[in-house]
Design a protein around this motif. Structure first.
Motif, PDB file in Angstrom:
ATOM      1  N   LEU A  60      -8.731   2.375  -4.192  1.00  0.00           N
ATOM      2  CA  LEU A  60      -8.027   1.904  -5.382  1.00  0.00           C
ATOM      3  C   LEU A  60      -8.201   2.894  -6.535  1.00  0.00           C
ATOM      4  O   LEU A  60      -9.308   3.397  -6.762  1.00  0.00           O
ATOM      5  CB  LEU A  60      -8.569   0.542  -5.823  1.00  0.00           C
ATOM      6  N   ARG A  81       1.524  -1.575  -6.046  1.00  0.00           N
ATOM      7  CA  ARG A  81       2.388  -0.831  -5.104  1.00  0.00           C
ATOM      8  C   ARG A  81       1.692  -0.662  -3.756  1.00  0.00           C
ATOM      9  O   ARG A  81       2.308  -0.783  -2.708  1.00  0.00           O
ATOM     10  CB  ARG A  81       2.761   0.532  -5.682  1.00  0.00           C
ATOM     11  N   LEU A  82       0.392  -0.392  -3.784  1.00  0.00           N
ATOM     12  CA  LEU A  82      -0.369  -0.233  -2.534  1.00  0.00           C
ATOM     13  C   LEU A  82      -0.358  -1.523  -1.727  1.00  0.00           C
ATOM     14  O   LEU A  82      -0.241  -1.494  -0.504  1.00  0.00           O
ATOM     15  CB  LEU A  82      -1.818   0.160  -2.830  1.00  0.00           C
ATOM     16  N   THR A  83      -0.490  -2.660  -2.402  1.00  0.00           N
ATOM     17  CA  THR A  83      -0.514  -3.927  -1.669  1.00  0.00           C
ATOM     18  C   THR A  83       0.841  -4.237  -1.057  1.00  0.00           C
ATOM     19  O   THR A  83       0.913  -4.826   0.010  1.00  0.00           O
ATOM     20  CB  THR A  83      -0.944  -5.098  -2.569  1.00  0.00           C
ATOM     21  N   GLN A  85       2.958  -1.942   0.014  1.00  0.00           N
ATOM     22  CA  GLN A  85       3.140  -1.009   1.121  1.00  0.00           C
ATOM     23  C   GLN A  85       2.281  -1.366   2.322  1.00  0.00           C
ATOM     24  O   GLN A  85       2.607  -1.027   3.437  1.00  0.00           O
ATOM     25  CB  GLN A  85       2.785   0.413   0.683  1.00  0.00           C
ATOM     26  N   SER A  86       1.174  -2.053   2.085  1.00  0.00           N
ATOM     27  CA  SER A  86       0.223  -2.290   3.168  1.00  0.00           C
ATOM     28  C   SER A  86       0.540  -3.530   3.997  1.00  0.00           C
ATOM     29  O   SER A  86      -0.239  -3.901   4.852  1.00  0.00           O
ATOM     30  CB  SER A  86      -1.195  -2.396   2.612  1.00  0.00           C
TER      31      SER A  86
END
Length: 97
Positions: A60, A81-83, A85-86
């Motif tokens: 993070l 955004r990471l969550t 995409q994951s």
């Protein structure tokens, strides 16, 4: 003309409104303010320990001041955004004959 929405849509809109109000109440008025792991954990409904562990592992984005972890608005946007995409794709079953 009056539009009648399904109950599920009305419930979703009510939940989003509540979330938006909560967000605006808890986010500092100063756009450059940094949130603690505890504050961010409360907003995202995550454990502060998890946020700190993930930040320490480099997963993070964050700012670190000694042993203290802080998160800027840009960091929070990147985390969101990471969550997104994951999300794991659905598994497909293969029939092997």
């Amino acid at each position: 003309m009056r539009v009648v929405l399904p109950d599920e849509v009305v419930e979703c809109l009510a939940a989003l409104t509540t979330l938006a109000r909560t967000w605006t109440e808890r986010v500092p008025a100063d756009p450059d303010a940094l949130l603690t792991a505890e504050q961010l954990g409360e907003l995202l409904q995550l454990s502060p320990r998890t946020l700190k562990d993930q930040a320490a592992a480099g997963v993070l984005p964050h700012h670190r001041f000694g042993k203290h972890y802080r998160f800027s608005r840009n960091d929070i946007s990147a985390i969101l955004r990471l969550t997104q995409q994951s999300e794991k794709p659905q598994r497909r079953r293969l029939n092997i004959l």
